[in-house]
Design an enzyme around this catalytic site. Structure first.
Site, PDB file in Angstrom:
ATOM      1  N   HIS A 139      -8.105   7.066  11.743  1.00 33.00           N
ATOM      2  CA  HIS A 139      -7.921   8.048  10.667  1.00 33.00           C
ATOM      3  C   HIS A 139      -8.711   9.323  10.960  1.00 33.00           C
ATOM      4  O   HIS A 139      -8.266  10.432  10.638  1.00 33.00           O
ATOM      5  CB  HIS A 139      -8.361   7.458   9.322  1.00 33.00           C
ATOM      6  N   LYS A 195       0.861  -1.193   0.000  1.00 34.10           N
ATOM      7  CA  LYS A 195       0.000   0.000   0.000  1.00 34.10           C
ATOM      8  C   LYS A 195       0.890   1.234   0.000  1.00 34.10           C
ATOM      9  O   LYS A 195       1.790   1.354   0.853  1.00 34.10           O
ATOM     10  CB  LYS A 195      -0.901   0.022   1.232  1.00 34.10           C
TER      11      LYS A 195
HETATM   12  P1  NAD Z   1       7.210   8.296  10.344  1.00 35.06           P
HETATM   13  O1  NAD Z   1       7.560   7.802   9.027  1.00 35.06           O
HETATM   14  O2  NAD Z   1       6.741   9.703  10.468  1.00 35.06           O
HETATM   15  O3  NAD Z   1       8.435   8.062  11.329  1.00 35.06           O
HETATM   16  C1  NAD Z   1       8.314   8.458  12.670  1.00 35.06           C
HETATM   17  C2  NAD Z   1       9.431   9.419  13.093  1.00 35.06           C
HETATM   18  O4  NAD Z   1      10.618   8.672  13.336  1.00 35.06           O
HETATM   19  C3  NAD Z   1       9.804  10.449  12.056  1.00 35.06           C
HETATM   20  O5  NAD Z   1      10.138  11.645  12.689  1.00 35.06           O
HETATM   21  C4  NAD Z   1      11.025   9.834  11.406  1.00 35.06           C
HETATM   22  O6  NAD Z   1      11.857  10.773  10.769  1.00 35.06           O
HETATM   23  C5  NAD Z   1      11.706   9.216  12.589  1.00 35.06           C
HETATM   24  N1  NAD Z   1      12.589   8.089  12.332  1.00 35.06           N
HETATM   25  C6  NAD Z   1      12.446   7.124  11.397  1.00 35.06           C
HETATM   26  N2  NAD Z   1      13.376   6.176  11.603  1.00 35.06           N
HETATM   27  C7  NAD Z   1      14.109   6.552  12.651  1.00 35.06           C
HETATM   28  C8  NAD Z   1      15.205   5.980  13.350  1.00 35.06           C
HETATM   29  N3  NAD Z   1      15.663   4.760  13.036  1.00 35.06           N
HETATM   30  N4  NAD Z   1      15.745   6.648  14.368  1.00 35.06           N
HETATM   31  C9  NAD Z   1      15.235   7.855  14.739  1.00 35.06           C
HETATM   32  N5  NAD Z   1      14.177   8.439  14.156  1.00 35.06           N
HETATM   33  C10 NAD Z   1      13.631   7.792  13.123  1.00 35.06           C
HETATM   34  O7  NAD Z   1       6.048   7.400  11.016  1.00 35.06           O
HETATM   35  P2  NAD Z   1       5.781   5.826  11.019  1.00 35.06           P
HETATM   36  O8  NAD Z   1       5.093   5.578  12.294  1.00 35.06           O
HETATM   37  O9  NAD Z   1       6.961   5.046  10.661  1.00 35.06           O
HETATM   38  O10 NAD Z   1       4.736   5.643   9.828  1.00 35.06           O
HETATM   39  C11 NAD Z   1       3.454   6.245   9.876  1.00 35.06           C
HETATM   40  C12 NAD Z   1       2.938   6.337   8.471  1.00 35.06           C
HETATM   41  O11 NAD Z   1       2.810   5.023   7.924  1.00 35.06           O
HETATM   42  C13 NAD Z   1       1.560   6.970   8.384  1.00 35.06           C
HETATM   43  O12 NAD Z   1       1.551   7.901   7.333  1.00 35.06           O
HETATM   44  C14 NAD Z   1       0.642   5.804   8.064  1.00 35.06           C
HETATM   45  O13 NAD Z   1      -0.475   6.190   7.324  1.00 35.06           O
HETATM   46  C15 NAD Z   1       1.557   4.928   7.281  1.00 35.06           C
HETATM   47  N6  NAD Z   1       1.162   3.509   7.269  1.00 35.06           N
HETATM   48  C16 NAD Z   1       1.144   2.875   6.078  1.00 35.06           C
HETATM   49  C17 NAD Z   1       0.816   1.534   6.010  1.00 35.06           C
HETATM   50  C18 NAD Z   1       0.858   0.823   4.702  1.00 35.06           C
HETATM   51  O14 NAD Z   1       0.439  -0.340   4.651  1.00 35.06           O
HETATM   52  N7  NAD Z   1       1.377   1.438   3.649  1.00 35.06           N
HETATM   53  C19 NAD Z   1       0.519   0.828   7.178  1.00 35.06           C
HETATM   54  C20 NAD Z   1       0.581   1.502   8.400  1.00 35.06           C
HETATM   55  C21 NAD Z   1       0.891   2.853   8.433  1.00 35.06           C
HETATM   56  N1  GLY Z   2      -2.058  -1.422   7.059  1.00 33.58           N
HETATM   57  C1  GLY Z   2      -3.137  -2.091   6.399  1.00 33.58           C
HETATM   58  C2  GLY Z   2      -2.744  -2.871   5.200  1.00 33.58           C
HETATM   59  O1  GLY Z   2      -1.594  -2.937   4.826  1.00 33.58           O
HETATM   60  O2  GLY Z   2      -3.573  -3.427   4.565  1.00 33.58           O
END
Ligand code: NAD
Ligand code: GLY
Length: 363
Positions: free
Chosen positions: A254, A142
């Site tokens: 969301h 996704k």
């Molecule tokens: P993010 O990408 O914002 O990362 C969180 C924070 O950690 C950021 O400030 C980032 O710069 C920092 N960071 C990243 N790696 C680091 C490290 N190793 N050390 C220190 N800091 C670090 O947030 P997230 O929680 O990783 O991802 C959330 C996003 O993922 C949302 O936009 C959500 O919608 C999306 N998401 C997508 C799916 C999918 O299936 N595609 C599933 C779940 C969530």
């Molecule tokens: N995070 C939901 C999916 O990947 O389907």
């Protein structure tokens, strides 16, 4: 190192999980790298890991150009996507140049959508560096961006060719982000893996202390669950159950993310509070007991996650949830729990029932 495979026929790919993989993963995976790759990362992750990744890629003959984006969910939008296209064009990246996402879910979703659409699709590699990205967002294809009116509203399914989850990168993750990732880990236990839920209850303190063995086990078990679900219903088209079950707590969550302004509540925090709303509704339907609800609450609290939603007002929640992708023929298709360890999709909840669960679960 653990190597899992996500079985999608000709588009199957490995998920590598283990310490030090940023440096060591590439020699055996060189087939997915061309002479050049384009790394997309951000201003927080780049100083920590970009040069190490670039040096490791150079060792296997891949020359990496890099784009360093501003950090944060508020940049997961069309303007940032345009900046990625500008970079790919400026660097004359062609259809064979893999895009490598180095960072958390924001970078993975953005870079993945760019890879899905640039020149109608280029190879994509995920190098997730947050717990949330290692257990969830980097696996399954996704990709997308937010719209001011709704989370993840613009996007595409685009599977990576490879996922490289270096567990040592979690050592630099802020504690709040570790907790946010644990919300998605708990999700797998709740929706389909009761023994894993019980393991999490026994090991939450080790996870919060970043015990390496506990974290590796939780990541592998989460990815194994996700790989099975995605392999069975890649495009989330199953009429019941299927991939949609991975969205436990997400429709409520969301609404929290959009309603509070992107980046104010972390995705995992919103999912945790949303999970409690889904559990409360499941209790009201007679499926979960009060003791079950308390068990979930206690586990999320031990992960230092919020268990109540912000006071947006039920009307705002319902309005924002009405715009979610989970609306089918005008009805909200929610993910609820029949029992701990077994989720269902449910489109029969009335607006009054949903409202009551929200009101009971908010500040
Ligand atoms: P993010 O990408 O914002 O990362 C969180 C924070 O950690 C950021 O400030 C980032 O710069 C920092 N960071 C990243 N790696 C680091 C490290 N190793 N050390 C220190 N800091 C670090 O947030 P997230 O929680 O990783 O991802 C959330 C996003 O993922 C949302 O936009 C959500 O919608 C999306 N998401 C997508 C799916 C999918 O299936 N595609 C599933 C779940 C969530
Ligand atoms: N995070 C939901 C999916 O990947 O389907």
């Amino acid at each position: 190192m653990q190597a899992l495979t996500i079985n999608l026929g000709a588009r199957s790919y490995p998920i590598l999980v283990g310490p030090g993989l940023l440096e060591t993963a590439w020699a055996e995976q060189a087939r997915v790298l061309g002479g050049r790759v384009c790394v997309i990362t951000n201003a927080v992750v780049a100083p920590l890991y970009l040069e190490r990744l670039r040096a490791a890629l150079a060792q296997v003959g891949a020359d990496a150009t890099a784009l360093v984006l501003p950090d944060g969910e508020s940049f997961k939008n069309g303007a940032t996507l345009d900046a990625i296209y500008d970079h790919l064009l400026g660097e004359r990246c062609d259809r064979s140049t893999p895009v490598v996402a180095l960072g958390g879910g924001v970078i993975g979703d953005l870079a993945g959508f760019a890879a899905a659409t640039y020149q109608r699709g280029v190879p994509f590699i995920q190098v997730p560096t947050t717990l949330l990205a290692q257990v969830d967002s980097s696996v399954g294809g996704k990709t997308g961006i937010n719209h001011p009116r709704g989370k993840n509203m613009i996007g595409a399914f685009w599977q990576p060719r490879l996922v490289v989850a270096d567990t040592e990168t979690l050592n630099t993750l802020p504690e709040r982000e570790l907790s946010a990732g644990l919300a998605e880990v708990v999700k797998y236990g709740l929706i389909r893996d009761l023994p894993f839920l019980e393991w999490l209850e026994a090991n939450m303190d080790q996870l919060m202390a970043r015990d390496a063995a506990a974290l590796s086990f939780a990541i592998e078990r989460s990815c194994a669950n996700k790989a099975e679900v995605v392999a069975a219903d890649e495009l989330e088209t199953a009429r019941e159950g299927g991939r949609a079950l991975l969205n436990l707590g997400h429709t409520f969550g969301h609404a929290i993310e959009t309603g509070m302004g992107y980046g104010n509540w972390l995705h995992g925090e919103a999912v945790a509070a949303g999970t409690m709303m889904a559990c409360e509704l499941s209790r009201r339907l007679g499926w979960l007991s009060a003791a079950d609800l308390e068990r979930v609450r206690a586990l999320l609290l031990r992960a230092r996650l919020p268990v109540r939603g912000p006071a947006l007002g039920a009307d705002i929640y319902l309005d924002l949830m009405g715009h979610d992708k989970k609306v089918v023929a005008g009805r909200l298709r929610l993910v609820l729990l029949r029992r701990l360890g077994e989720a269902v999709t449910w489109a029969e909840a009335t607006p009054a029932e949903i409202r009551a669960a929200i009101v009971a679960s908010c500040d």
